[in-house]
Structure formats: structure tokens, C-alpha cells
Design an enzyme around this catalytic site. Structure first.
Site, PDB file in Angstrom:
ATOM      1  N   HIS A  72     -11.455  10.171 -12.056  1.00 10.73           N
ATOM      2  CA  HIS A  72     -11.704   8.953 -12.834  1.00 10.73           C
ATOM      3  C   HIS A  72     -13.125   8.947 -13.375  1.00 10.73           C
ATOM      4  O   HIS A  72     -14.064   9.270 -12.660  1.00 10.73           O
ATOM      5  CB  HIS A  72     -11.531   7.706 -11.953  1.00 10.73           C
ATOM      6  CG  HIS A  72     -10.102   7.383 -11.669  1.00 10.73           C
ATOM      7  ND1 HIS A  72      -9.689   6.163 -11.192  1.00 10.73           N
ATOM      8  CD2 HIS A  72      -8.975   8.135 -11.797  1.00 10.73           C
ATOM      9  CE1 HIS A  72      -8.366   6.173 -11.050  1.00 10.73           C
ATOM     10  NE2 HIS A  72      -7.919   7.357 -11.404  1.00 10.73           N
ATOM     11  N   TYR A 201     -11.431  -3.937 -10.058  1.00 11.12           N
ATOM     12  CA  TYR A 201     -12.010  -4.822  -9.036  1.00 11.12           C
ATOM     13  C   TYR A 201     -12.041  -6.225  -9.630  1.00 11.12           C
ATOM     14  O   TYR A 201     -12.718  -6.454 -10.626  1.00 11.12           O
ATOM     15  CB  TYR A 201     -13.441  -4.400  -8.697  1.00 11.12           C
ATOM     16  CG  TYR A 201     -13.566  -3.149  -7.851  1.00 11.12           C
ATOM     17  CD1 TYR A 201     -13.519  -1.884  -8.423  1.00 11.12           C
ATOM     18  CD2 TYR A 201     -13.754  -3.245  -6.469  1.00 11.12           C
ATOM     19  CE1 TYR A 201     -13.649  -0.743  -7.647  1.00 11.12           C
ATOM     20  CE2 TYR A 201     -13.896  -2.103  -5.680  1.00 11.12           C
ATOM     21  CZ  TYR A 201     -13.836  -0.861  -6.279  1.00 11.12           C
ATOM     22  OH  TYR A 201     -13.969   0.265  -5.505  1.00 11.12           O
ATOM     23  N   LYS A 297     -16.901   3.766   0.423  1.00 11.82           N
ATOM     24  CA  LYS A 297     -17.879   4.743   0.882  1.00 11.82           C
ATOM     25  C   LYS A 297     -17.627   5.357   2.264  1.00 11.82           C
ATOM     26  O   LYS A 297     -18.285   6.342   2.625  1.00 11.82           O
ATOM     27  CB  LYS A 297     -19.271   4.074   0.929  1.00 11.82           C
ATOM     28  CG  LYS A 297     -19.848   3.768  -0.424  1.00 11.82           C
ATOM     29  CD  LYS A 297     -20.165   5.038  -1.173  1.00 11.82           C
ATOM     30  CE  LYS A 297     -20.633   4.774  -2.576  1.00 11.82           C
ATOM     31  NZ  LYS A 297     -20.324   5.858  -3.493  1.00 11.82           N
TER      32      LYS A 297
HETATM   33  C1  PHB Z   1      -8.310   2.692  -2.100  1.00  9.09           C
HETATM   34  O1  PHB Z   1      -7.794   3.315  -3.038  1.00  9.09           O
HETATM   35  O2  PHB Z   1      -7.755   2.612  -1.003  1.00  9.09           O
HETATM   36  C2  PHB Z   1      -9.613   2.017  -2.316  1.00  9.09           C
HETATM   37  C3  PHB Z   1     -10.228   2.120  -3.553  1.00  9.09           C
HETATM   38  C4  PHB Z   1     -11.452   1.491  -3.755  1.00  9.09           C
HETATM   39  C5  PHB Z   1     -12.042   0.787  -2.727  1.00  9.09           C
HETATM   40  C6  PHB Z   1     -11.434   0.700  -1.487  1.00  9.09           C
HETATM   41  C7  PHB Z   1     -10.212   1.322  -1.277  1.00  9.09           C
HETATM   42  O3  PHB Z   1     -13.228   0.173  -2.946  1.00  9.09           O
END
Ligand code: PHB
Ligand code: APR
Length: 392
Positions: A72, A201, A297
Site C-alpha cells: 500500500h 481510519y 506497530k
Molecule cells: C489490521 O489489519 O489488523 C490492522 C490494520 C491497521 C491497524 C491495526 C490493525 O492500525
């Protein structure tokens, strides 16, 4: 039994450490309390920093990851019904992240270790770490057949996660920094192609939500919920309804529904236990620190720790000079605190705090607008998100 490095725990930290050591010609034995089946199917986060991917590839376990993982180059921050893109790669000189489930990383690491014939014992119990103040540390445990064993080694790596036994063994010598958050994440894995090619997000008055994915065709979704929320109160219909509400907007974006194949609740915590070294016992990964998942992280920080540890051990074994082991804790902690701050900052910007005053959401809104409109602010998010380069 005797080896050079005794590793407690076969999570990403323990397995990557064993791999890096093998590449340096250093022997190890890994002891894991769970079964192979269990650790290969434990669903956790799935975002790999560029540095993590490069490390795995350079060590010879990047083949499936590079074939199946999805690179990505950006992510979206969404609020008020619109998504705003952060161009991660453009802002960081071409660096990116790779979506690939943690359990897939674990499968690849276990397969490589087993194929190479390096010792990895599952279903051990009653593990105790001893004599690490001297030159001859030992790990006592009961193996899967019920036999008592002693593993003598030069050093012990405590890679046994947040609920392991290595950190409690040195509890009185630790300085602990901790923050609990008044919320958790309810996560589902659904059999549906994600409706956005990049992570979304989402900040919403009813709470945070996140759309991620597991290539090639699963969607991973999260909802902010109360920390003591009971899973039974969240039948699939309620989860979908809440997801639709939080992601709703005027731009036509919506999450795609599919059969829910996994569902769980993750508590949110920030935690650091210092120092990471106690004589010949070295703590690494979740055994020493936890970050809330908002910055994605946890795994990456575990890998960064063991890269520093493997470097220190390789130098010590080849030259007899232990200075890079002496600085292990300090070198790791600098990165740990940078990542702690970033994870806390992302968490704070995106979640709703129960009982917060009206001032807080206004600050969050201002921060989101700034990050998405200022090149400098977006670059700061991007360089932390793709991962600052590790200096060895
Ligand atoms: C996930 O794909 O499980 C994932 C992605 C981003 C995050 C936390 C978990 O910040
Ligand atoms: N003896 C042997 N093994 C143990 C013991 C014990 N007493 N206690 C725990 N373990 C094992 C666990 O079963 C687990 O497989 O140690 C392993 C620790 O692995 P993780 O919890 O995955 O921790 P770590 O390797 O540091 O990786 C950090 O994992 O918690 C996630 O998402 C987090 O990505 C982060 C990553």
C-alpha cells in the site's frame, strides 16, 4: 540440552530472532507453550513496515509474503463522511507498508525453521528462567511428553509476549510506564472484498472505526467499543449496522458485508518496562512493551528489537566485544518511545473518550484537518507510519 541462545516464545519476536541468529551461524532453541496449530491461526494485526518486509526478505522468508502481501502506498483518514488520503509513499521517498496477516508471517517463519531442522519445541509448560546473573543461564521446563528438561545456554531471550513469565521474573528491577485506554477494539474478519484498496481510519461521533484487509479477499474491520464490552452483545447484524453508521458519508463509500469468520475484542494499552536487559536475560517485543493498535506497530516493534539483539549477539560471538549488547536496551528504547508517542497520538486523534468535554472533539477535528492539509504534518504521520529506518 545445551544451545547458544535459549528463546522463550515463538511469536514474531522469538521466531525472527532465531532466524537472524541462524543467518549469523548462531544456534538457538525456541520454547513455545502453545501448539503449532494454535500460533499459526491466532488472528492479529496485519501491517508490515517496509523495514520489516526488507528484513524478512533479506533473511530468506519473504517469498510468499512478496507474492501474496499487498503493498500500500497510502491510507485514508475519514471524518464527516469524507475520506482524505495520506500519500505515504510520495511523502517518504517511496516507502510503503505491506498488508499480510501476522499469523501468515508466523507460518512462514515456523515452516522455515522446521525445514532447516532448527529446534522448536511446542507445548512446553512450567518454564522458569534461572542464573542469568551469571555466565551459565538455564531454562527449566516440562516438555510436551511431560519430561522435566534443563536447557543451558549463553543467553536467554525473553520473547514470550505480554503474558509471559520472563518479565515477571525480573519485576523488582523494572521501571514500568503504563497507560490504559477507556475503550477497546472489536475486530471482525469477513469474507468480502474490501471496498477501499487502502486502509480507512474513521473518526466518528459514535467512536472510531477502521477498515483493513487480508489479501486476497478478506476484509478486516474494527469498531471502538467499551473496554469491558461483551462479545455476546455484538451479533453480526449489530456489528454491520454500527460499521455502516460510522463509515456513512456523502461520497458513496460503504463497507461491503460478508460472512463473519472471526470476531474478538482487543483491549488497548500503552506499556513499557525498562530496562530490556538483566544480566544475560534480554526482553524483546510484547514481553517488554505494548502499543495500542492504532499505529499498527506491535509486530514491527518486536522485529526491530530482535534485529538490534541479533546484531549485538553476532558482534559478541564473533569478536568477544559485548558493547553492542550493553547498549541493547537503550538503543531499543529510543525507538520504543518514538513508536509509543506515535501510537498514542494516532489513538488520541481518532477515538472518542467517554465523558469527554466538548473541547476534545474540536481539537481532534483541528488535528485531522491539519494532518490532511499540511505537507509537513502529513509527512510526519507518513514517516512514522511506514516506520523510521532502524540504525544498526
Ligand atoms: C489490521 O489489519 O489488523 C490492522 C490494520 C491497521 C491497524 C491495526 C490493525 O492500525
Ligand atoms: N513459555 C513459552 N512460551 C510462552 C510463554 C511461556 N511461559 N508465555 C507465552 N509464550 C508464547 C506465546 O504463546 C506466544 O506464542 O510466547 C509467544 C509470544 O508471542 P507474541 O505475543 O506474538 O509476542 P511477540 O513475539 O513479542 O510479537 C509482538 O504480537 O502481540 C502481538 O500484535 C502484537 O504484533 C505484536 C506481536
Amino acid at each position: 540440552m545445551r544451545t547458544q541462545v535459549g528463546i522463550v516464545g515463538a511469536g514474531p519476536a522469538g521466531l525472527v530472532l532465531g532466524l537472524l541468529l541462524a543467518r549469523e551461524g548462531i544456534e538457538s532453541v525456541v520454547l513455545e507453550s502453545r501448539s503449532r496449530e494454535y500460533i499459526e491461526h491466532r488472528v492479529r494485526a496485519g501491517v508490515l513496515e517496509q523495514g520489516t518486509v526488507d528484513c524478512l526478505a533479506a533473511s530468506g522468508v519473504g517469498e510468499r509474503l512478496q507474492r501474496e502481501g499487498m503493498v500500500h502506498h497510502g491510507l485514508f483518514l475519514r471524518w464527516d463522511g469524507y475520506s482524505h488520503r495520506i500519500a505515504l509513499s510520495d511523502l517518504t521517498g517511496g516507502r510503503g507498508i505491506t498488508l499480510y496477516g501476522q499469523q501468515e508471517v508466523v507460518k512462514d517463519l515456523v515452516a522455515e525453521r522446521v525445514e532447516d531442522g532448527r529446534e522448536l519445541l511446542f507445548e512446553v509448560s512450567d518454564v522458569r528462567v534461572e542464573d542469568f546473573d551469571g555466565d551459565e543461564p538455564a531454562i527449566r521446563f516440562t516438555d510436551a511428553t511431560g519430561a522435566e528438561q534443563v536447557l543451558r545456554c549463553d543467553v536467554i531471550a525473553g520473547c514470550d509476549g505480554f503474558h509471559g513469565l520472563c518479565r515477571p521474573t525480573v519485576e523488582t528491577a523494572l521501571r514500568v510506564y503504563e497507560r490504559e485506554y477507556p475503550f477497546g477494539w472489536l475486530g471482525i474478519l469477513a469474507e468480502a472484498a474490501p471496498s477501499s484498496d487502502e486502509l480507512v481510519y474513521c473518526h466518528h461521533e459514535r467512536g472510531f472505526a477502521l477498515q483493513s484487509m487480508r489479501p486476497p479477499d478478506l476484509t478486516r474491520l474494527y469498531l471502538q467499543v467499551a473496554p469491558d464490552e461483551e462479545l455476546e452483545r455484538w451479533p453480526d447484524e449489530r456489528v454491520w449496522e454500527e460499521l455502516h453508521t460510522r463509515f456513512a458519508g456523502d461520497d458513496g463509500f460503504d463497507v461491503a458485508e460478508g460472512a463473519v469468520v472471526e470476531k474478538g475484542i482487543t483491549p488497548m494499552r500503552s506499556f513499557v518496562a525498562e530496562p530490556l536487559r538483566h544480566g544475560r536475560l534480554f526482553l524483546a517485543g510484547d514481553a517488554a512493551h505494548i502499543v495500542p493498535p492504532t499505529g499498527a506497530k506491535g509486530l514491527n516493534l518486536a522485529v526491530a528489537d530482535v534485529r538490534v539483539l541479533a546484531d549485538g549477539l553476532a558482534h559478541w560471538y564473533s569478536t568477544g566485544d559485548g558493547s553492542r549488547l550493553d547498549s541493547y536496551s537503550d538503543r531499543c528504547l529510543r525507538r520504543v518511545w518514538r513508536v509509543q508517542h506515535f501510537s498514542w497520538w494516532m489513538t488520541r486523534m481518532l477515538h472518542r473518550l467517554p465523558g469527554e468535554d466538548p473541547f476534545e472533539p474540536m481539537l481532534q477535528r483541528s488535528q485531522l484537518e491539519y494532518v490532511c492539509s499540511s505537507h509537513a504534518a502529513a509527512t510526519s504521520l507518513a514517516e512514522n507510519y511506514v516506520g523510521l529506518e532502524l540504525e544498526l
